[in-house]
Motif scaffolding. Structure first.
Motif, PDB file in Angstrom:
ATOM      1  N   MET A 198       0.843  -1.196   0.000  1.00  0.00           N
ATOM      2  CA  MET A 198       0.000   0.000   0.000  1.00  0.00           C
ATOM      3  C   MET A 198       0.880   1.248   0.000  1.00  0.00           C
ATOM      4  O   MET A 198       0.643   2.186  -0.761  1.00  0.00           O
ATOM      5  N   LEU A 199       1.908   1.249   0.836  1.00  0.00           N
ATOM      6  CA  LEU A 199       2.790   2.404   0.924  1.00  0.00           C
ATOM      7  C   LEU A 199       3.483   2.665  -0.411  1.00  0.00           C
ATOM      8  O   LEU A 199       3.562   3.813  -0.873  1.00  0.00           O
ATOM      9  N   ARG A 200       3.962   1.610  -1.037  1.00  0.00           N
ATOM     10  CA  ARG A 200       4.647   1.762  -2.333  1.00  0.00           C
ATOM     11  C   ARG A 200       3.713   2.356  -3.383  1.00  0.00           C
ATOM     12  O   ARG A 200       4.070   3.296  -4.095  1.00  0.00           O
ATOM     13  N   VAL A 201       2.497   1.835  -3.468  1.00  0.00           N
ATOM     14  CA  VAL A 201       1.526   2.329  -4.452  1.00  0.00           C
ATOM     15  C   VAL A 201       1.190   3.798  -4.196  1.00  0.00           C
ATOM     16  O   VAL A 201       1.171   4.612  -5.125  1.00  0.00           O
ATOM     17  N   LEU A 202       0.942   4.142  -2.933  1.00  0.00           N
ATOM     18  CA  LEU A 202       0.595   5.531  -2.608  1.00  0.00           C
ATOM     19  C   LEU A 202       1.782   6.473  -2.840  1.00  0.00           C
ATOM     20  O   LEU A 202       1.597   7.597  -3.309  1.00  0.00           O
TER      21      LEU A 202
ATOM     22  N   GLU B 174       1.900   9.621  -5.695  1.00  0.00           N
ATOM     23  CA  GLU B 174       2.296  10.997  -5.408  1.00  0.00           C
ATOM     24  C   GLU B 174       3.598  11.388  -6.108  1.00  0.00           C
ATOM     25  O   GLU B 174       4.111  12.480  -5.913  1.00  0.00           O
ATOM     26  N   GLN B 175       4.113  10.486  -6.943  1.00  0.00           N
ATOM     27  CA  GLN B 175       5.339  10.689  -7.705  1.00  0.00           C
ATOM     28  C   GLN B 175       6.517  11.041  -6.797  1.00  0.00           C
ATOM     29  O   GLN B 175       7.332  11.913  -7.096  1.00  0.00           O
ATOM     30  N   LEU B 176       6.581  10.323  -5.684  1.00  0.00           N
ATOM     31  CA  LEU B 176       7.684  10.484  -4.736  1.00  0.00           C
ATOM     32  C   LEU B 176       8.660   9.326  -4.882  1.00  0.00           C
ATOM     33  O   LEU B 176       8.241   8.184  -5.078  1.00  0.00           O
ATOM     34  N   THR B 177       9.929   9.621  -4.771  1.00  0.00           N
ATOM     35  CA  THR B 177      10.930   8.565  -4.659  1.00  0.00           C
ATOM     36  C   THR B 177      10.947   8.112  -3.198  1.00  0.00           C
ATOM     37  O   THR B 177      10.375   8.775  -2.318  1.00  0.00           O
ATOM     38  N   GLN B 178      11.619   7.005  -2.940  1.00  0.00           N
ATOM     39  CA  GLN B 178      11.768   6.583  -1.544  1.00  0.00           C
ATOM     40  C   GLN B 178      12.513   7.657  -0.756  1.00  0.00           C
ATOM     41  O   GLN B 178      12.159   7.956   0.381  1.00  0.00           O
ATOM     42  N   LYS B 179      13.491   8.266  -1.371  1.00  0.00           N
ATOM     43  CA  LYS B 179      14.242   9.337  -0.702  1.00  0.00           C
ATOM     44  C   LYS B 179      13.343  10.543  -0.422  1.00  0.00           C
ATOM     45  O   LYS B 179      13.408  11.136   0.650  1.00  0.00           O
ATOM     46  N   GLY B 180      12.498  10.899  -1.381  1.00  0.00           N
ATOM     47  CA  GLY B 180      11.584  12.023  -1.188  1.00  0.00           C
ATOM     48  C   GLY B 180      10.611  11.773  -0.052  1.00  0.00           C
ATOM     49  O   GLY B 180      10.366  12.673   0.778  1.00  0.00           O
ATOM     50  N   LEU B 181      10.047  10.578   0.007  1.00  0.00           N
ATOM     51  CA  LEU B 181       9.136  10.244   1.099  1.00  0.00           C
ATOM     52  C   LEU B 181       9.890  10.217   2.416  1.00  0.00           C
ATOM     53  O   LEU B 181       9.396  10.718   3.428  1.00  0.00           O
ATOM     54  N   ALA B 182      11.094   9.682   2.401  1.00  0.00           N
ATOM     55  CA  ALA B 182      11.908   9.621   3.616  1.00  0.00           C
ATOM     56  C   ALA B 182      12.144  11.017   4.184  1.00  0.00           C
ATOM     57  O   ALA B 182      12.048  11.234   5.395  1.00  0.00           O
ATOM     58  N   GLU B 183      12.408  11.973   3.320  1.00  0.00           N
ATOM     59  CA  GLU B 183      12.629  13.348   3.772  1.00  0.00           C
ATOM     60  C   GLU B 183      11.380  13.914   4.429  1.00  0.00           C
ATOM     61  O   GLU B 183      11.457  14.585   5.462  1.00  0.00           O
ATOM     62  N   LEU B 184      10.211  13.634   3.856  1.00  0.00           N
ATOM     63  CA  LEU B 184       8.950  14.113   4.435  1.00  0.00           C
ATOM     64  C   LEU B 184       8.668  13.478   5.794  1.00  0.00           C
ATOM     65  O   LEU B 184       8.018  14.080   6.649  1.00  0.00           O
ATOM     66  N   LEU B 185       9.144  12.251   5.972  1.00  0.00           N
ATOM     67  CA  LEU B 185       8.891  11.508   7.208  1.00  0.00           C
ATOM     68  C   LEU B 185      10.016  11.646   8.236  1.00  0.00           C
ATOM     69  O   LEU B 185       9.885  11.131   9.351  1.00  0.00           O
ATOM     70  N   SER B 186      11.099  12.293   7.853  1.00  0.00           N
ATOM     71  CA  SER B 186      12.290  12.426   8.711  1.00  0.00           C
ATOM     72  C   SER B 186      12.886  11.066   9.081  1.00  0.00           C
ATOM     73  O   SER B 186      13.221  10.797  10.231  1.00  0.00           O
ATOM     74  N   VAL B 187      12.958  10.189   8.079  1.00  0.00           N
ATOM     75  CA  VAL B 187      13.600   8.880   8.224  1.00  0.00           C
ATOM     76  C   VAL B 187      14.561   8.713   7.055  1.00  0.00           C
ATOM     77  O   VAL B 187      14.624   9.558   6.170  1.00  0.00           O
ATOM     78  N   THR B 188      15.287   7.605   7.026  1.00  0.00           N
ATOM     79  CA  THR B 188      16.193   7.348   5.904  1.00  0.00           C
ATOM     80  C   THR B 188      15.445   6.666   4.759  1.00  0.00           C
ATOM     81  O   THR B 188      14.392   6.043   4.967  1.00  0.00           O
ATOM     82  N   ASP B 189      16.008   6.785   3.571  1.00  0.00           N
ATOM     83  CA  ASP B 189      15.405   6.078   2.434  1.00  0.00           C
ATOM     84  C   ASP B 189      15.512   4.571   2.633  1.00  0.00           C
ATOM     85  O   ASP B 189      14.660   3.816   2.166  1.00  0.00           O
TER      86      ASP B 189
END
Length: 85
Positions: free
Chosen positions: A19-23, A27-42
């Motif tokens: 589910m997380l991967r699809v969402l 949103e056209q986010l990379t894993q790194k982009g999502l990581a930055e929004l979440l304050s975690v590592t890619d």
């Protein structure tokens, strides 16, 4: 812990990860982009998506905003992921 319990847990983790991967991709986010929004590592995002780890409460609370969802929509998605996993 019984075998059934660990299999059920792995299924829920995998369902959440998919589910997380699809969402994230929606949103056209990379894993790194999502990581930055979440304050975690890619690497953490990768582990979440592969079903090897679940995010903590603090990270989960940031997911709806990062994925452009309301809290209610996110909770519904979690329910669907749990049922499919």
């Amino acid at each position: 812990m019984s075998k059934g319990t660990s299999v059920e847990k792995a299924g829920r983790t995998t369902g959440f990860g998919e589910m997380l991967r699809v969402l994230r991709k929606r949103e056209q986010l990379t894993q790194k982009g999502l990581a930055e929004l979440l304050s975690v590592t890619d690497a953490s995002v990768s582990l979440y998506e592969s079903g090897k780890r679940l995010p903590g409460r603090k990270t989960i609370s940031k997911l709806p905003r990062a994925l452009n969802l309301t809290s209610k929509e996110f909770i519904l998605m979690l329910d669907v992921a749990e049922q499919s996993g």
